[in-house]
Design an enzyme around this catalytic site. Structure first.
Site, PDB file in Angstrom:
ATOM      1  CG  HIS A 192       0.004  -0.130 -12.013  1.00  0.00           C
ATOM      2  ND1 HIS A 192      -1.090  -0.116 -12.679  1.00  0.00           N
ATOM      3  CD2 HIS A 192      -0.195   0.361 -10.826  1.00  0.00           C
ATOM      4  CE1 HIS A 192      -2.248   0.125 -11.727  1.00  0.00           C
ATOM      5  NE2 HIS A 192      -1.656   0.682 -10.835  1.00  0.00           N
ATOM      6  CD  GLU A 193       2.198   0.606  -7.919  1.00  0.00           C
ATOM      7  OE1 GLU A 193       2.115   1.640  -7.661  1.00  0.00           O
ATOM      8  OE2 GLU A 193       1.322  -0.452  -7.894  1.00  0.00           O
ATOM      9  CG  HIS A 244       0.435   5.223  -9.737  1.00  0.00           C
ATOM     10  ND1 HIS A 244      -0.825   5.897  -9.982  1.00  0.00           N
ATOM     11  CD2 HIS A 244       0.158   3.789  -9.484  1.00  0.00           C
ATOM     12  CE1 HIS A 244      -1.669   5.068 -10.160  1.00  0.00           C
ATOM     13  NE2 HIS A 244      -1.171   3.910  -9.575  1.00  0.00           N
ATOM     14  CD  GLU A 249      -4.699   2.762  -9.215  1.00  0.00           C
ATOM     15  OE1 GLU A 249      -4.309   1.485 -10.041  1.00  0.00           O
ATOM     16  OE2 GLU A 249      -3.928   3.274  -8.749  1.00  0.00           O
ATOM     17  CG  HIS A 297      -7.563   0.146  -7.178  1.00  0.00           C
ATOM     18  ND1 HIS A 297      -7.568   0.923  -5.972  1.00  0.00           N
ATOM     19  CD2 HIS A 297      -6.133  -0.134  -7.462  1.00  0.00           C
ATOM     20  CE1 HIS A 297      -6.309   0.957  -5.675  1.00  0.00           C
ATOM     21  NE2 HIS A 297      -5.261   0.444  -6.313  1.00  0.00           N
TER      22      HIS A 297
END
Length: 539
Positions: free
Chosen positions: A358-359, A362, A382, A463
């Site tokens: 996920h991170e 980004h 997101e 989110h």
């Protein structure tokens, strides 16, 4: 020997080693078009080496990124007006397989604002006025949040912003980092009208996984050993008898429970005596740093092997900081690095495969479409990272079903992530049932959906609004016989070629359709998936 920051005496291997608003014609959105629409624009391939004075040009396009795939070479261009960014206006040129990058033969996609005729008062572009804008934003942030701290890396840039009515405004894009003495770092961003200081947009651009706060083998998953029982091994860098958690893809450091690093000591990779890795226990986890290193490398390998793309432009290595903050129940992409908290009462340390995917994703988005943290674009950012979390699990399951079963406790794709680090039964997100955990499942209420984009808390819209695009990803995968790899490939291609910094859901869905047409996926499949979440592609 337990993992520790490397001593300064060991040689470090260099691894990454409106004055008045005026309507603008903005009719080129996410459609393939030819170079004739660029009439009136000056195209600049390298701003730094150009002999042209960009501030003297009313309309220009500046190359900001290049990449290739099996279908040819591409270049992404940013639109400028009188030397100022036109926010959200990017175009991508596709040159095909011909190595001669001739713009006259290229196809373009993206967004252009044509017909801009906006008077600019020179007094509002002085250094003094910039300082006034920055001071205003700092004061507003303190009033908004009550947070005080050391302010660094301030940036104040004049720009052109188009609102939803396609009306152009002369604004300042202001950002700075706030480092409180206690608590996580903040990275506020503002769009402020140059004439009357109206705030059009505000967001914190630190991409946190879980809003309130901030994983590996832990008390819930049980202890496992990398390199044994079929699990991946630690591929580390050796320096004499010292092994570093670092390679050309990834570097893992420790923040030693600080919120950011303050000197060069914190940029050194964690290390241990080779063949004697005892881990770094924390909050019920046996080694968050080892987990971060193995899973982070796995995510980057997924991008490289399945999609032939580097996460960071130029193939730079990514830095991941374990042990961030105190009782920090969160994980963060701060625009430069990934920070993983050690959790607290609700979570074990945040070093799971899904969280890392996920991170890290980004970072990929920042390098390509540049989706902002505001509104639908923020929710889309997101959602893309949530999709990456599931795709990373699918990648592990595809390559090593035994390891997947050991790490996830089952042999089926879960369609959720964060459950393995949660001290309760709940995951952080579910892509198949986003509404169960407070996220929107549709744009407007459609059959089977009771929580729409308009129903969620707009204070956390990025989110909580991500669920509808994530659900469309799930629905599309079902229609393509569970081929998660293919569907994420469509999203990734759209992120690279068709999404722009302020893409709406409808525009982003159009980008997915365009990507699908190039990958041989039926248009009806895409339309049906988005229909289930109430989104109609804008093309």
């Amino acid at each position: 020997m337990a993992l520790k920051p490397i001593s300064k005496c060991i040689l470090w291997v260099a691894l990454w080693l409106s004055v008045s608003a005026q309507a603008a014609i903005d009719d080129l959105r996410l459609e393939l078009f030819d170079q004739r629409v660029l009439k009136g624009f000056t195209v600049i391939d390298d701003r730094n080496n150009s002999e042209l004075d960009i501030e003297s040009l009313d309309h220009s396009l500046v190359r900001i990124h290049q990449f290739t795939d099996r279908q040819g070479s591409y270049a992404r261009y940013q639109q400028y007006y009188k030397g100022m960014l036109v926010l959200g206006r990017h175009v991508v040129a596709h040159f095909g397989t011909d190595k001669d990058e001739d713009l006259s033969n290229a196809e373009f996609s993206g967004k252009l604002a044509r017909g801009l005729r906006l008077p600019i008062d020179d007094e509002l572009r002085t250094d003094g006025f910039r300082e006034e804008m920055l001071s205003f934003a700092k004061e507003e942030f303190t009033e908004r949040t009550g947070i005080a701290g050391n302010i660094v890396e301030s940036d104040t840039q004049p720009a052109i912003w188009l609102d939803r009515n396609r009306t152009a405004h002369f604004v300042y894009q202001v950002s700075f980092r706030v480092r409180p003495s206690n608590g996580p770092e903040k990275w506020p961003h503002y769009l402020i009208d140059a004439a009357d200081s109206s705030i059009y947009q505000y967001w914190d651009n630190v991409k946190s996984l879980y809003r309130d706060k901030g994983p590996g083998g832990n008390a819930k998953t049980g202890r496992y050993v990398f390199g044994e029982s079929g699990l991946p091994s630690l591929s580390v860098t050796q320096s004499n008898d010292i092994c570093l958690l670092a390679n050309t893809r990834l570097v893992v450091i420790s923040l030693n429970n600080r919120t950011y690093w303050v000197d060069n000591d914190f940029s050194m990779p964690l290390n241990y005596e080779c063949d004697n890795n005892r881990g770094d226990t924390s909050n019920g986890a046996f080694s968050p740093a080892n987990d971060a290193y193995v899973f982070g490398n796995m995510v980057i390998a997924m991008y490289e092997r399945w999609y032939k793309q580097s996460v960071l432009a130029g193939g730079q290595s990514l830095m991941v900081a374990a042990h961030a903050g105190v009782d920090y129940e969160n994980a963060v992409w701060n625009g430069q690095n990934v920070l993983l908290g050690d959790g607290g009462k609700r979570f074990y340390p945040f070093a799971s495969l899904g969280v890392l995917a996920h991170e890290i994703s980004h970072a990929f988005t920042q390098q390509h479409s540049g989706l902002t943290g505001a509104g639908e674009a923020g929710a889309l950012s997101e959602a893309f990272s949530d999709m990456a979390a599931i795709t990373a699990e699918y990648y592990l399951k595809s390559h090593d079903a035994k390891a997947h079963e050991r790490l996830y406790g089952q042999n089926q794709l879960t369609w959720q992530f964060g459950e393995r680090i949660s001290k309760s039964k709940n995951p952080i997100r579910s892509l198949s049932q986003p509404e169960l955990y407070g996220a929107a499942g549709c744009y407007y209420r459609v059959a089977g959906c009771y929580l729409s984009f308009d129903d969620v808390d707009k204070g956390d819209v990025d989110h909580l609004g991500s669920g509808l695009f994530s659900k469309a990803f799930y629905e599309m995968s079902k229609r393509l016989n569970g081929d998660v790899r293919k569907v994420f490939g469509l999203m990734l291609r759209a992120n690279m070629l068709y999404w722009t910094p302020d893409s709406s859901f409808a525009e982003a869905a159009c980008g997915v359709k365009l990507a699908a047409s190039q990958e041989g996926v039926l248009e009806a499949t895409v339309n049906e998936a988005f229909e289930t979440v109430g989104v109609t592609p804008a093309c």
